[in-house]
Enzyme design. Structure first.
Site, short mmCIF file in Angstrom:
data_model
loop_
_atom_site.label_atom_id
_atom_site.label_comp_id
_atom_site.label_asym_id
_atom_site.label_seq_id
_atom_site.Cartn_x
_atom_site.Cartn_y
_atom_site.Cartn_z
N SER A 38 -18.71 12.61 19.51
CA SER A 38 -18.11 12.09 18.27
C SER A 38 -19.07 11.11 17.62
CB SER A 38 -16.79 11.39 18.57
OG SER A 38 -16.38 10.67 17.43
N HIS B 263 -18.57 16.34 16.75
CA HIS B 263 -17.23 16.00 16.27
C HIS B 263 -17.33 14.92 15.20
CE1 HIS B 263 -12.83 15.64 16.81
NE2 HIS B 263 -13.00 14.32 16.71
N ASP C 122 -15.29 12.54 12.64
CA ASP C 122 -13.98 11.92 12.37
C ASP C 122 -13.90 11.41 10.94
OD1 ASP C 122 -12.62 12.03 14.93
OD2 ASP C 122 -14.16 10.66 15.65
N MET D 198 -11.75 9.53 8.26
CA MET D 198 -10.60 8.62 8.15
C MET D 198 -10.57 8.03 6.75
SD MET D 198 -10.96 6.56 11.71
CE MET D 198 -11.53 7.35 13.22
N HIS E 25 -12.58 16.56 12.12
CA HIS E 25 -11.23 16.08 12.45
C HIS E 25 -10.75 15.20 11.31
CE1 HIS E 25 -8.84 13.22 15.40
NE2 HIS E 25 -8.05 13.83 14.54
N MET F 225 -8.41 12.77 9.57
CA MET F 225 -7.32 11.79 9.77
C MET F 225 -7.06 11.16 8.41
SD MET F 225 -8.67 10.25 13.35
CE MET F 225 -10.25 11.02 13.11
N MET G 198 -4.60 14.36 20.93
CA MET G 198 -5.14 13.00 20.91
C MET G 198 -4.70 12.29 22.18
SD MET G 198 -6.94 12.72 18.21
CE MET G 198 -7.38 11.01 18.53
N ASP H 79 -9.27 14.45 22.72
CA ASP H 79 -10.05 13.45 21.97
C ASP H 79 -9.52 12.05 22.25
OD1 ASP H 79 -11.51 12.05 20.06
OD2 ASP H 79 -10.60 13.05 18.33
C1 DX5 Z 1 -10.44 8.42 17.34
C2 DX5 Z 1 -11.37 9.57 17.12
C3 DX5 Z 1 -12.23 9.92 18.27
C4 DX5 Z 1 -13.17 8.85 18.75
C5 DX5 Z 1 -13.23 8.98 20.24
O1 DX5 Z 1 -9.53 8.37 16.30
O2 DX5 Z 1 -10.64 10.73 16.77
O3 DX5 Z 1 -12.96 11.13 18.01
O4 DX5 Z 1 -14.47 8.94 18.24
O5 DX5 Z 1 -13.94 7.91 20.73
P1 DX5 Z 1 -14.02 7.58 22.28
O6 DX5 Z 1 -14.61 8.77 22.96
O7 DX5 Z 1 -14.89 6.37 22.33
O8 DX5 Z 1 -12.60 7.32 22.73
ZN ZN Z 2 -11.65 12.72 16.57
#
Ligand code: DX5
Ligand code: ZN
Length: 216
Positions: free
Chosen positions: A9, A34, A36, A38, A68, A70, A142, A177
């Site tokens: 990620s 990956h 993310d 947001m 992903h 969010m 999650m 994740d």
């Molecule tokens: C959290 C993200 C994850 C995050 C995971 O909302 O969706 O992808 O990067 O990070 P770690 O592996 O540090 O928990």
């Molecule tokens: Zn994620």
């Protein structure tokens, strides 16, 4: 035997050393990346837009880009991220008010000839996914509250993975994740995941070495 993928990620990537980090990613045994997204509303954090994904597409041309979302309005972001190079786009069931809209968004993603995934937060019942399992390419469980890296793995999410392993068709991967490290990865793999997302664990050291400890 199922093929296990690691999806680092890039939330945890060291952006002061972007090139070197991408080089390490390219040399590692991770085939996925990956990403993310947001929006500061669906989760209390703000990250990247499609232009940053374009940068990764160039820097890591061979990696499968796993986006992903969010965000409150996932539909709005599908086309920009497809154009930026996404190979798979996942969105949260919690972001849409009814199942019809979920079916429509899966269809929209597929209309661009890329893969579609559905994500559930820790408090969401796994059975909301039931009616979509034949339609999606991936379900993402999650194992932390979405929004931030570096949180503790929630072991009580493993029964969701076990349930899905029994019920997904061969065409649908199971991804997890949040809070993945060498210990929790073993538990997640045992429960039946196909794809391990890992942020802080992978980027805290040499990327290739860290990735290898997850799949050894
Ligand atoms: C959290 C993200 C994850 C995050 C995971 O909302 O969706 O992808 O990067 O990070 P770690 O592996 O540090 O928990
Ligand atoms: Zn994620």
């Amino acid at each position: 035997m199922r093929k296990i993928e690691v999806a680092p990620s890039v939330l945890s990537l060291d952006y002061a050393h972007f090139e070197g980090q991408c080089q390490q990613l390219n040399e590692s045994n991770a085939n996925w990346l990956h990403f993310d997204v947001m929006d500061g509303h669906f989760v209390p954090n703000l990250t990247f837009g499609p232009d940053i994904l374009k940068g990764f597409r160039k820097a890591c041309p061979d990696l499968f880009l796993d986006v992903h979302l969010m965000v409150e309005d996932p539909k709005m972001f599908v086309e920009p991220f497809v154009k930026a190079g996404a190979d798979l786009i996942s969105f949260h069931v919690e972001a849409l008010s009814d199942v019809l809209k979920i079916h429509e968004l899966i269809d929209l993603i597929h209309s661009y000839n890329i893969q579609a995934g559905l994500v559930i937060k820790p408090k969401t019942d796994v059975h909301v996914l039931d009616e979509f399992l034949d339609e999606v390419d991936l379900v993402l469980i999650m194992s932390v509250e979405p929004g931030f890296g570096g949180q503790k793995f929630m072991e009580d999410m493993l029964p969701k993975v076990e349930y899905l392993r029994e019920h997904v068709p061969a065409s649908c991967r199971i991804e997890i994740d949040g809070g993945i490290n060498d210990e929790t990865a073993k538990k997640a793999l045992h429960a039946g995941v196909d794809v391990l997302v890992a942020g802080s664990y992978v980027f805290k050291g040499n990327i290739k070495e860290q990735v290898d400890t997850l799949i050894k």
